[in-house]
Design a protein around this motif. Sequence first.
Motif, mmCIF file in Angstrom:
data_model
loop_
_atom_site.group_PDB
_atom_site.id
_atom_site.type_symbol
_atom_site.label_atom_id
_atom_site.label_comp_id
_atom_site.label_asym_id
_atom_site.label_seq_id
_atom_site.Cartn_x
_atom_site.Cartn_y
_atom_site.Cartn_z
ATOM 1 N N PHE A 75 0.834 -1.198 0.000
ATOM 2 C CA PHE A 75 0.000 0.000 0.000
ATOM 3 C C PHE A 75 0.871 1.251 0.000
ATOM 4 O O PHE A 75 0.596 2.217 -0.719
ATOM 5 C CB PHE A 75 -0.922 0.004 1.227
ATOM 6 C CG PHE A 75 -2.269 -0.604 0.981
ATOM 7 C CD1 PHE A 75 -3.332 0.183 0.579
ATOM 8 C CD2 PHE A 75 -2.483 -1.955 1.150
ATOM 9 C CE1 PHE A 75 -4.583 -0.363 0.352
ATOM 10 C CE2 PHE A 75 -3.723 -2.516 0.928
ATOM 11 C CZ PHE A 75 -4.783 -1.720 0.522
ATOM 12 N N LYS A 76 1.908 1.254 0.813
ATOM 13 C CA LYS A 76 2.807 2.404 0.877
ATOM 14 C C LYS A 76 3.535 2.602 -0.452
ATOM 15 O O LYS A 76 3.636 3.717 -0.962
ATOM 16 C CB LYS A 76 3.832 2.209 1.996
ATOM 17 C CG LYS A 76 3.249 2.195 3.402
ATOM 18 C CD LYS A 76 4.352 1.926 4.421
ATOM 19 C CE LYS A 76 3.789 1.770 5.825
ATOM 20 N NZ LYS A 76 4.840 1.433 6.811
ATOM 21 N N ASN A 77 4.040 1.502 -1.018
ATOM 22 C CA ASN A 77 4.806 1.595 -2.257
ATOM 23 C C ASN A 77 3.966 2.136 -3.412
ATOM 24 O O ASN A 77 4.468 2.876 -4.266
ATOM 25 C CB ASN A 77 5.365 0.222 -2.642
ATOM 26 C CG ASN A 77 6.397 -0.284 -1.649
ATOM 27 O OD1 ASN A 77 6.970 0.484 -0.886
ATOM 28 N ND2 ASN A 77 6.624 -1.586 -1.646
ATOM 29 N N LEU A 78 2.690 1.760 -3.446
ATOM 30 C CA LEU A 78 1.825 2.138 -4.565
ATOM 31 C C LEU A 78 0.957 3.354 -4.273
ATOM 32 O O LEU A 78 0.135 3.753 -5.102
ATOM 33 C CB LEU A 78 0.929 0.952 -4.951
ATOM 34 C CG LEU A 78 1.654 -0.287 -5.477
ATOM 35 C CD1 LEU A 78 0.675 -1.428 -5.681
ATOM 36 C CD2 LEU A 78 2.386 0.025 -6.775
ATOM 37 N N ASN A 79 1.111 3.940 -3.074
ATOM 38 C CA ASN A 79 0.359 5.143 -2.692
ATOM 39 C C ASN A 79 -1.150 4.938 -2.708
ATOM 40 O O ASN A 79 -1.906 5.731 -3.279
ATOM 41 C CB ASN A 79 0.733 6.321 -3.603
ATOM 42 C CG ASN A 79 2.108 6.879 -3.296
ATOM 43 O OD1 ASN A 79 2.496 7.001 -2.138
ATOM 44 N ND2 ASN A 79 2.866 7.206 -4.337
ATOM 45 N N PHE A 80 -1.599 3.835 -2.103
ATOM 46 C CA PHE A 80 -3.016 3.612 -1.864
ATOM 47 C C PHE A 80 -3.300 3.854 -0.379
ATOM 48 O O PHE A 80 -2.418 3.657 0.463
ATOM 49 C CB PHE A 80 -3.427 2.190 -2.239
ATOM 50 C CG PHE A 80 -3.638 1.993 -3.709
ATOM 51 C CD1 PHE A 80 -4.841 2.331 -4.301
ATOM 52 C CD2 PHE A 80 -2.633 1.470 -4.506
ATOM 53 C CE1 PHE A 80 -5.038 2.159 -5.661
ATOM 54 C CE2 PHE A 80 -2.813 1.298 -5.861
ATOM 55 C CZ PHE A 80 -4.022 1.642 -6.443
ATOM 56 N N PRO A 81 -4.521 4.279 -0.032
ATOM 57 C CA PRO A 81 -4.839 4.532 1.381
ATOM 58 C C PRO A 81 -4.846 3.240 2.182
ATOM 59 O O PRO A 81 -5.479 2.260 1.794
ATOM 60 C CB PRO A 81 -6.240 5.159 1.327
ATOM 61 C CG PRO A 81 -6.821 4.664 0.055
ATOM 62 C CD PRO A 81 -5.678 4.532 -0.901
ATOM 63 N N TYR A 82 -4.130 3.216 3.281
ATOM 64 C CA TYR A 82 -4.079 1.991 4.084
ATOM 65 C C TYR A 82 -4.257 2.246 5.567
ATOM 66 O O TYR A 82 -4.515 1.321 6.336
ATOM 67 C CB TYR A 82 -2.743 1.266 3.847
ATOM 68 C CG TYR A 82 -1.533 1.960 4.433
ATOM 69 C CD1 TYR A 82 -1.002 1.562 5.653
ATOM 70 C CD2 TYR A 82 -0.930 3.005 3.756
ATOM 71 C CE1 TYR A 82 0.108 2.203 6.183
ATOM 72 C CE2 TYR A 82 0.177 3.655 4.281
ATOM 73 C CZ TYR A 82 0.691 3.246 5.494
ATOM 74 O OH TYR A 82 1.784 3.883 6.030
#
Length: 514
Positions: A75-82
């Motif tokens: 999630f962090k690597n792809l910039n999705f809300p987590y």
Amino acid sequence: MQFVSRQKKLLPNSQTELYGQCLQFYGQPPLENIALSEFETFAVERLKLLKTVENLGVSYVKLSEQYKKKLDQEFKNLNFPYRADADDRKSQSGPSEIEKRRKDHISHFILRLAYCQTEDLRRWFIQQEVDLFRYRFSSLSSKQKLEFLHKNNLQYDAISVEEKKALQDKLVNSSYAVSGITVEDQDFYKVPFQDALDLVRTRKVYLKAGYVYIPHQDIVTIVLNDFRTRLSKALALTARSLPAVHSDERLQPLLNHLSHAYVGQDYSIQKNVGKISLEQIDSLSGKSFPLCMRQLHQALRENHHLRHGGRMQYGLFLKGIGLSLEQALQFWRSEFIRGKVDADKFDKAYAYSIRHMFGKEGKRTDYTPYSCMKVILSNPPSQGDHHGCPFRHSDPELLKQKLQFYKVSPSGISQILELVKGMHYQLACQKYFELTHNIEDITFSLNHPNQYFVESQKVLGGGKDIKREMDTTQRLQEKSDKGSTAAREAAAAANVSQHLAEMTEELDSFFQDA
């Protein structure tokens, strides 16, 4: 790129309202204009995320600590809300939380367009999105879960303190991980039983007069069922709009690439045609075939016949490992005529279907070997059939006997049966691979029987024991172009080994030509 014409572009305050929560049911489609480059980037990165969800679901027990840790990182690597508690302050090194939620929203709808086209695509997309939703919902606090339920009209009533006390013994005895102390400290919801069939089937809740009493931590099951139902209906509706979408020459190639990316390597492309001989199949079945193909091979040798489901599953697998059409016809004919089928009947009744699976008859479709998901979820075997997934479709006692016959250790059998009991069928197959190859922990996620074969050959020596058998003419012919053939085979082997390990990382380049 405009998602819905005749609609105004979202204003900043509309975005704030739409993306006020980190999680949603994706009920409202995006109404803004976006650049085609952003369209492509969002689609590719969400597909990477879903592939990670799929691979982690095969490699780890869902929602285990390792599972959550690795998915957090993706999630962090792809910039999705987590993070459910994240605010909208712009970070110094990346997008704001609102921008991440916008990306999550738009990318979901892009992949709906790509994955609504066939039943297999819809099934795959729904499964990965449901697993992704489960992970994200589980990270919400109790207060956030209640807010989410109310916002999405899932306003189930919590039972009163008096009713909870009256039913305390029954709630403790019927609810998983609930004791007398925890009953007092948490809410129980009174829900119509048809909304919680999974919990009823597994006997995890108290059922009375058509209602089930669900502890707060299990409410996720209700939410997931609702999300699955909504998404399934939405994909059916999206499929109706495909003709209009496909009329856009900018979108059609990209959507087609996206829809084919989930299956991983295309094993219908035969890179090793003729590399194995028919005489080697018996020995290879014991060393490098997954259990599903091993049992099909054994059944064929014992009965000299397989029904249609078995012939398709096993025939396409053999095609994928390098059997040519001529070899396949010889293989099936020699086995069937040992039974009740003479050569003339075989040519009339069975040869056509073999040529058909190689794309030489009918619509000339070059059929792809079945993936694990297709084997597990479609066409379950009936009496007299031998196809399917042994970990999914075999009775546990019969599976135990089969593993004993194949000399799997008692402790290994116990581990496999425990995974099967938890419905982790691909994990059970991975454990079978580890036990039969004396490996502590494999570094890949198994999702295809032909992948099992390729990885097995790597472990056993990189495929060096598979040697092409040639007659004198073939030897003379190959001698003249030995150098080019060796180069091609080396390149093909390198592609196979790299592709399986780097599949998700290479998705960007995969779509550059779209």
